[in-house]
Scaffold this active site. Sequence first.
Site, mmCIF file in Angstrom:
data_model
loop_
_atom_site.group_PDB
_atom_site.id
_atom_site.type_symbol
_atom_site.label_atom_id
_atom_site.label_comp_id
_atom_site.label_asym_id
_atom_site.label_seq_id
_atom_site.Cartn_x
_atom_site.Cartn_y
_atom_site.Cartn_z
ATOM 1 N N GLU A 81 -54.849 76.765 15.406
ATOM 2 C CA GLU A 81 -55.679 76.443 14.241
ATOM 3 C C GLU A 81 -57.148 76.695 14.580
ATOM 4 O O GLU A 81 -57.513 76.815 15.743
ATOM 5 C CB GLU A 81 -55.491 74.971 13.852
ATOM 6 C CG GLU A 81 -54.070 74.588 13.496
ATOM 7 C CD GLU A 81 -53.555 75.327 12.271
ATOM 8 O OE1 GLU A 81 -54.338 75.511 11.314
ATOM 9 O OE2 GLU A 81 -52.387 75.726 12.261
ATOM 10 N N ASN A 90 -53.276 76.108 0.087
ATOM 11 C CA ASN A 90 -54.152 74.927 0.016
ATOM 12 C C ASN A 90 -55.302 75.154 -0.955
ATOM 13 O O ASN A 90 -56.396 75.536 -0.556
ATOM 14 C CB ASN A 90 -54.694 74.585 1.401
ATOM 15 C CG ASN A 90 -53.581 74.176 2.340
ATOM 16 O OD1 ASN A 90 -52.705 73.392 1.971
ATOM 17 N ND2 ASN A 90 -53.582 74.729 3.528
ATOM 18 N N GLU A 118 -52.845 85.478 9.752
ATOM 19 C CA GLU A 118 -51.792 86.231 9.078
ATOM 20 C C GLU A 118 -52.208 86.644 7.674
ATOM 21 O O GLU A 118 -51.614 87.542 7.103
ATOM 22 C CB GLU A 118 -50.485 85.428 9.066
ATOM 23 C CG GLU A 118 -50.334 84.340 7.996
ATOM 24 C CD GLU A 118 -51.251 83.135 8.191
ATOM 25 O OE1 GLU A 118 -51.729 82.934 9.315
ATOM 26 O OE2 GLU A 118 -51.484 82.409 7.198
#
Length: 379
Positions: free
Chosen positions: A151, A209, A268
């Site tokens: 992350e 999100n 990605e």
Amino acid sequence: MDSKITRLLCKPILSLCPRFFLVLVLLFFLFICLWNFMDLNSTFCHPVEKSLPTILLQSEPQNKNGPFSKTEQNNLELTILVWTWPFGERFPLDTCEKVYGISGCHLTDDHRLYKHADAVIIHHQDVMYVKGKLPQAPRPPNQWWVWFNLESPSYTPNMDMLDNLFNLTMTYRYDSDIVRPYGWLEVLKEPQDFIIPKKSKLVAWAISNWNPNTQRVKYYEELKKHIPIDIFGKKHQPLHWDNLISTISMYKFYLSFENSVHVDYITEKLWNNALLSGAVPIVSGPPRENYERFLPRDSFIHISDFPSAKEMAAYLLELDANNEKYQHYFQWRSRLRVRREVGWDNHYCKACRVLRHAPAYKIIPSVAKWFSSQDYPVQ
Ligand SMILES: *[C@@H]1O[C@H](CO)[C@@H](O)[C@H](O)[C@H]1NC(C)=O
């Protein structure tokens, strides 16, 4: 050279001599240019070359220590303790040799083997709120603790708890000890034709999100005033992961907008969603120069290329109307191939291989400081 000789040589064509010399020099440069035109590896006289990224690989990223020979792979048995199942996801522990051809790497999730483990790989997201989730027993000498995190710093809380505990890092950053990027480009041995997927639509964006207060959503809202955009995701038109590539491939452009802006944090959203789909990525993330370390400059459009979303939209519409210009964004594909690796077992096996060359002794005083630094990593 003796001035007498010069005079002797030049006398018959005295007035021509400087010009003759000039022509010779020009011919020499012309020759060099033609020579280089045949060879992509040169930086001289070749416009395509300027667009090549600095990080290009013949195979997967091997880290600074270079390629591994077969003998090196075989002569050192390593036990790697997988401290937690990443995000609780289990994976097979016996695939290093069978699937990835990496022998001598023993992955285990058995904490009783802590004393014998050469390395403990600790996935940050599983331990980050409770220090007690880190190994508590005294550390065996020479054991590496590897900090594993994919992350970005914005989504990596509580890094201060890791001060003076870890020896090696394993992240997407290219200055990690073990580099696990979201994707990379590989140089093709032979140039190959790339067939651009059939396009029937313009701009797509898949976002899970959705947060209206973020920069990326604001930019999207602005952009869609000037150009149609199809949006997919939880709060929008659903799009199953299995259909993602085939759906996006119908679009000319894809919005590869990262959730936060950090060095090398290119995920990605670019490698999979846009590049593997054969859509031209419109990127928002670290600065253009950071992208250009990994990608040819003419393979993507950066939101900073235009002063406003309106001007970006105008450019996209221009590309839509001019196929030749649009196809320019695919030229690099005759020489480079998009590579991407997934699977937790893959990450752990590759880590084991890199560990054979890791520094025997290293301490990371502050993971937080290193990971949050926006300094451009130097190879
Ligand atoms: C790893 O880091 C710890 C804590 O900083 C240190 O005590 C230990 O000697 C280091 N081990 C290696 C192999 O570098």
